[in-house]
Design a protein around this motif. Structure first.
Motif, PDB file in Angstrom:
ATOM      1  N   ILE A  22       0.841  -1.207   0.000  1.00  0.00           N
ATOM      2  CA  ILE A  22       0.000   0.000   0.000  1.00  0.00           C
ATOM      3  C   ILE A  22       0.872   1.252   0.000  1.00  0.00           C
ATOM      4  O   ILE A  22       0.594   2.219  -0.725  1.00  0.00           O
ATOM      5  CB  ILE A  22      -0.954  -0.031   1.217  1.00  0.00           C
ATOM      6  CG1 ILE A  22      -1.989  -1.149   1.025  1.00  0.00           C
ATOM      7  CG2 ILE A  22      -1.634   1.317   1.411  1.00  0.00           C
ATOM      8  CD1 ILE A  22      -2.849  -1.411   2.235  1.00  0.00           C
ATOM      9  N   GLN A  23       1.939   1.232   0.786  1.00  0.00           N
ATOM     10  CA  GLN A  23       2.843   2.382   0.801  1.00  0.00           C
ATOM     11  C   GLN A  23       3.518   2.572  -0.547  1.00  0.00           C
ATOM     12  O   GLN A  23       3.657   3.703  -1.028  1.00  0.00           O
ATOM     13  CB  GLN A  23       3.895   2.191   1.904  1.00  0.00           C
ATOM     14  CG  GLN A  23       4.871   3.348   2.057  1.00  0.00           C
ATOM     15  CD  GLN A  23       4.193   4.653   2.436  1.00  0.00           C
ATOM     16  OE1 GLN A  23       3.125   4.649   3.061  1.00  0.00           O
ATOM     17  NE2 GLN A  23       4.787   5.778   2.049  1.00  0.00           N
ATOM     18  N   ARG A  73       1.002   4.063  -2.936  1.00  0.00           N
ATOM     19  CA  ARG A  73       0.732   5.450  -2.570  1.00  0.00           C
ATOM     20  C   ARG A  73       1.840   6.364  -3.097  1.00  0.00           C
ATOM     21  O   ARG A  73       1.565   7.408  -3.703  1.00  0.00           O
ATOM     22  CB  ARG A  73       0.620   5.556  -1.053  1.00  0.00           C
ATOM     23  CG  ARG A  73       0.432   6.967  -0.525  1.00  0.00           C
ATOM     24  CD  ARG A  73       0.462   7.000   0.995  1.00  0.00           C
ATOM     25  NE  ARG A  73       0.404   8.370   1.477  1.00  0.00           N
ATOM     26  CZ  ARG A  73      -0.729   9.042   1.695  1.00  0.00           C
ATOM     27  NH1 ARG A  73      -1.890   8.455   1.487  1.00  0.00           N
ATOM     28  NH2 ARG A  73      -0.704  10.282   2.134  1.00  0.00           N
ATOM     29  N   GLU A  74       3.095   5.965  -2.896  1.00  0.00           N
ATOM     30  CA  GLU A  74       4.227   6.764  -3.361  1.00  0.00           C
ATOM     31  C   GLU A  74       4.236   6.887  -4.879  1.00  0.00           C
ATOM     32  O   GLU A  74       4.547   7.944  -5.428  1.00  0.00           O
ATOM     33  CB  GLU A  74       5.531   6.141  -2.866  1.00  0.00           C
ATOM     34  CG  GLU A  74       5.716   6.226  -1.351  1.00  0.00           C
ATOM     35  CD  GLU A  74       6.888   5.400  -0.865  1.00  0.00           C
ATOM     36  OE1 GLU A  74       7.502   4.678  -1.695  1.00  0.00           O
ATOM     37  OE2 GLU A  74       7.201   5.453   0.350  1.00  0.00           O
ATOM     38  N   LEU A 105       1.419   9.396  -5.926  1.00  0.00           N
ATOM     39  CA  LEU A 105       1.758  10.773  -5.554  1.00  0.00           C
ATOM     40  C   LEU A 105       2.880  11.341  -6.414  1.00  0.00           C
ATOM     41  O   LEU A 105       2.961  12.567  -6.599  1.00  0.00           O
ATOM     42  CB  LEU A 105       2.162  10.822  -4.071  1.00  0.00           C
ATOM     43  CG  LEU A 105       1.032  10.598  -3.058  1.00  0.00           C
ATOM     44  CD1 LEU A 105       1.593  10.532  -1.639  1.00  0.00           C
ATOM     45  CD2 LEU A 105      -0.021  11.703  -3.167  1.00  0.00           C
ATOM     46  N   LEU A 156      -2.439  10.829 -10.262  1.00  0.00           N
ATOM     47  CA  LEU A 156      -3.037  11.374  -9.044  1.00  0.00           C
ATOM     48  C   LEU A 156      -4.316  12.137  -9.347  1.00  0.00           C
ATOM     49  O   LEU A 156      -5.314  12.034  -8.614  1.00  0.00           O
ATOM     50  CB  LEU A 156      -2.025  12.291  -8.344  1.00  0.00           C
ATOM     51  CG  LEU A 156      -2.506  12.997  -7.079  1.00  0.00           C
ATOM     52  CD1 LEU A 156      -2.822  11.978  -5.981  1.00  0.00           C
ATOM     53  CD2 LEU A 156      -1.447  13.987  -6.587  1.00  0.00           C
ATOM     54  N   ASP A 171      -6.398   3.235   2.313  1.00  0.00           N
ATOM     55  CA  ASP A 171      -5.616   4.455   2.091  1.00  0.00           C
ATOM     56  C   ASP A 171      -6.423   5.397   1.210  1.00  0.00           C
ATOM     57  O   ASP A 171      -6.937   4.999   0.161  1.00  0.00           O
ATOM     58  CB  ASP A 171      -4.283   4.107   1.414  1.00  0.00           C
ATOM     59  CG  ASP A 171      -3.378   5.315   1.279  1.00  0.00           C
ATOM     60  OD1 ASP A 171      -2.464   5.471   2.110  1.00  0.00           O
ATOM     61  OD2 ASP A 171      -3.579   6.112   0.344  1.00  0.00           O
ATOM     62  N   ASP A 172      -6.527   6.645   1.609  1.00  0.00           N
ATOM     63  CA  ASP A 172      -7.350   7.605   0.867  1.00  0.00           C
ATOM     64  C   ASP A 172      -6.854   7.843  -0.547  1.00  0.00           C
ATOM     65  O   ASP A 172      -7.651   8.150  -1.446  1.00  0.00           O
ATOM     66  CB  ASP A 172      -7.404   8.938   1.625  1.00  0.00           C
ATOM     67  CG  ASP A 172      -8.225   8.845   2.901  1.00  0.00           C
ATOM     68  OD1 ASP A 172      -9.040   7.895   3.002  1.00  0.00           O
ATOM     69  OD2 ASP A 172      -8.045   9.698   3.794  1.00  0.00           O
ATOM     70  N   ILE A 173      -5.555   7.735  -0.770  1.00  0.00           N
ATOM     71  CA  ILE A 173      -5.010   7.952  -2.104  1.00  0.00           C
ATOM     72  C   ILE A 173      -5.384   6.802  -3.034  1.00  0.00           C
ATOM     73  O   ILE A 173      -5.656   6.989  -4.222  1.00  0.00           O
ATOM     74  CB  ILE A 173      -3.473   8.118  -2.047  1.00  0.00           C
ATOM     75  CG1 ILE A 173      -3.095   9.357  -1.237  1.00  0.00           C
ATOM     76  CG2 ILE A 173      -2.882   8.201  -3.450  1.00  0.00           C
ATOM     77  CD1 ILE A 173      -3.586  10.665  -1.838  1.00  0.00           C
ATOM     78  N   LEU A 174      -5.454   5.578  -2.503  1.00  0.00           N
ATOM     79  CA  LEU A 174      -5.763   4.403  -3.318  1.00  0.00           C
ATOM     80  C   LEU A 174      -7.272   4.181  -3.477  1.00  0.00           C
ATOM     81  O   LEU A 174      -7.714   3.626  -4.486  1.00  0.00           O
ATOM     82  CB  LEU A 174      -5.160   3.148  -2.697  1.00  0.00           C
ATOM     83  CG  LEU A 174      -3.694   2.820  -2.995  1.00  0.00           C
ATOM     84  CD1 LEU A 174      -2.754   3.922  -2.577  1.00  0.00           C
ATOM     85  CD2 LEU A 174      -3.297   1.500  -2.348  1.00  0.00           C
TER      86      LEU A 174
END
Length: 639
Positions: A187-188, A191-192, A195, A201, A232-235
């Motif tokens: 997930i990290q 996310r990276e 972004l 994005l 995760d809000d970004i995913l």
């Protein structure tokens, strides 16, 4: 050397050089005649995209200049010699002369081999003796340019990966999950990635794809679920498709699940994993993956070129000069063929055509032999018998030892697979079949034995050279039968070291004896071809060489100690080297063209900064490629 014999050698050299020049002129004249017509489906696509494709190829050719950014600014001369100094070595992989002090390259080919003294006498030495009487025309005026290996270095025939996925490797090069050790880590990573790319994005509809997760490495060992990607809000809310490390399962986001509604209850040859209430969890195995693929946007020509550039850059940097692409789709074949026609293939490719069509599709693919100046060949097809061990998809005769509810999956129904094998064999295609489990291997060997039964199997095998891709788990009888039929075992040594932490629990103490049994296969007469299956495993062929001779992980460990996992199945260094050079060439009908440093063959060479045939096994992992040479031209590094 007596003057009479020297004159005879020089006369033979002059004759050989003249013949070589005539051959090259003839090759150029008949190049168009060698090409078979492209089937209509592929031709139409090419015509529709010809203008944009020309632009893309031009961009691609410019991109390949970048591939050589570490190469010497001074290109190698058209004629030159590579020689050893004390402490260095040239391994020819030629049984008639396993090592050489010098080899001579003229244009694309190796034209001579021998001691430095003899080569200087026949060709002259630009820096010492100068020209010599009777030398071939290319060195008659000033002598030959000699290049030398440094102490500790070693030269080999260019390495081959006999089973890989070129475009897939490039596609996931920018976002690879293979080194992650937890779902949180994935997930990290995702996310990276998002972004760092504003175009993704700011577009929540953009598909995000990656490769490399492996639940066996994560705490608890359970499959991930779609809900994990919503934490995760970004995913959250994005279409995300993540392929398992073996390529036989997808983990998808809730957005993808919503796009797929309604889902079928069952998929022949596949699995949609569900929770206790029957709700899909987000895992699609083997044939169920096709449901997801239908929603994925197809790769554009521009994307394929980007993927190809990245894959080739890494391949050449690791000494690979030839790759067997193990599942070439129709669009991929069209793409590779277009590059070959433009002279824009910096590496050799052997394609295994593949289609998901239920009906026979052999007439829809071109047969390409020696295409694009011997850079591209297509004379084989790839079929799939079963799934993968890591997702319990390998088709087993008996239930799994750690999951008695399943015997795995027949990705292609037994009768359909058999009919395909018979038809492709009749139409003179090499048939290469993915087989992991002992049931899959048994069924495919039954089919091969049937098509070979009415004729002399040795003669037919040498003609058709059918292959089992992976040949991973077999009964003791089938290990013998593979050799008796002469079926090529296309194996990936790093699969053994990746799987050894769980394979025995999954198979049990009896079946494991027939798993990853390379030495048994070889002793029974099966030709071996070695590959990696990248991006499933790393692209560096030295990882496979190390795994083949040690059966240890990168830290030098195995479940059986530092002597290796089932050490009796280790290959010798000579056997491993053969499998990634001449053995892999044979598996692609190229043993008369490449695979050994033999006069008359193409000058594909890799130079390493360490001698992997002599150093300690742990030092193999520290070895670097100094130079990669294809057709006598430097494509990576420097000499």
């Amino acid at each position: 050397m007596h003057s009479a014999s020297l004159n005879q050698r020089q006369a033979r050299l002059r004759k050989a050089m003249a013949k070589e020049e005539q051959r090259q002129e003839k090759d150029a004249a008949v190049e168009q005649d060698k090409r078979r017509p492209v089937p209509a489906p592929l031709l139409d696509a090419r015509l529709l995209k010809s203008r944009i494709y020309a632009i893309l190829v031009a961009i691609g050719i410019s991109g390949f200049v970048i591939l050589s950014r570490r190469a010497s600014k001074s290109p190698l001369p058209s004629s030159w010699a590579l020689c050893t100094r004390p402490g260095s070595f040239i391994y020819t992989v030629d049984a008639n002369e396993p090592s050489a002090e010098c080899i001579v390259i003229h244009n694309e080919r190796i034209v001579d081999r021998g001691s430095k003294k003899d080569v200087q006498a026949r060709w002259g030495d630009m820096d010492t003796t100068g020209p010599v009487i009777g030398a071939p025309a290319v060195s008659a005026k000033s002598g030959l340019k000699f290049k030398y290996l440094k102490p500790g270095e070693a030269a080999f025939p260019g390495f081959t990966d006999a089973h890989a996925h070129v475009l897939e490797y490039g596609a996931f090069r920018d976002l690879n999950l293979a080194d992650t050790t937890s779902i949180d880590g994935i997930i990290q990573r995702l996310r990276e990635y998002i972004l760092s790319r504003p175009e993704i994005l700011n577009d929540k509809s953009a598909f995000i794809m990656s490769w490399g997760w492996n639940q066996n490495l994560y705490p608890g060992g359970a499959f991930p679920v779609a809900a994990d990607l919503e934490t995760d809000d970004i995913l959250k809310g994005r279409p995300i498709v993540l392929a398992r490390v073996d390529g036989h399962s997808y983990w998808v986001s809730q957005k993808i699940l919503d796009m797929l509604k309604p889902l079928p209850d069952d998929v022949p040859g596949g699995v949609i994993r569900r929770d206790s209430q029957g709700i899909p969890t987000g895992i699609f195995v083997d044939n169920a993956m096709a449901l997801v693929d239908q929603k994925r946007p197809p790769w554009t020509e521009k994307q394929m070129l980007h993927f190809f550039n990245g894959a080739v850059q890494d391949a050449l940097a690791h000494g690979l000069t030839f790759i067997h692409d193990a599942m070439s789709s129709f669009p991929a074949i069209n793409f590779f063929q277009g590059l070959a026609e433009k002279g824009a293939l910096p590496i050799r490719l052997y394609l295994m055509a593949n289609s998901a069509e239920d009906e026979y599709w052999g007439e829809k693919i071109p047969r390409l032999i020696g295409y694009g100046n011997d850079r591209l060949n297509l004379r084989s097809v790839k079929l799939v018998a079963d799934g993968a061990l890591g997702s319990w998809g390998a088709a087993m005769i008996e239930p799994y030892s750690d999951n008695s509810d399943t015997r795995g999956l027949e990705v292609t129904a037994k009768k359909v697979l058999r009919d395909f094998i018979v038809r492709f064999h009749q139409d003179d295609w090499q048939v290469n079949v993915h087989c992991i489990g002992d049931r899959a291997n048994r069924d495919v060997l039954d089919a091969f034995e049937s098509v070979l039964a009415s004729n002399d199997s040795t003669t037919l095998t040498r003609s058709y050279r059918h292959r089992i891709e992976h040949a991973q788990i077999m009964t003791q009888e089938d290990l013998k039968r593979t050799g008796r039929l002469g079926i090529i075992a296309s194996v990936q040594p790093t699969h053994a070291t990746s799987d050894m932490s769980y394979a025995e629990d999954r198979l049990g103490p009896k079946r494991i004896k027939g798993a990853y049994a390379w030495q048994t296969l070889k002793k029974n007469g099966a030709p071996l071809a070695l590959g990696s299956d990248f991006p499933v495993e790393g692209i560096d062929p030295l990882l496979g060489f190390y795994a083949a001779i040690t059966r240890l992980d990168l830290e030098g460990h195995s479940p059986h100690g530092d002597g290796g996992w089932f050490p009796e199945q280790r290959l010798s260094r000579e056997e491993a080297l053969h499998g990634m050079t001449l053995g892999a060439a044979y598996a692609a009908y190229q043993e008369e063209i490449i695979g050994s440093l033999t006069p008359g063959k193409r000058a594909d060479i890799v130079i390493l900064d360490k001698d992997i045939m002599r150093v300690q096994p742990s030092d193999i992992l520290l070895t670097k490629v100094k130079a990669t040479i294809v057709d006598g031209r430097l494509v990576y590094g420097r000499i």
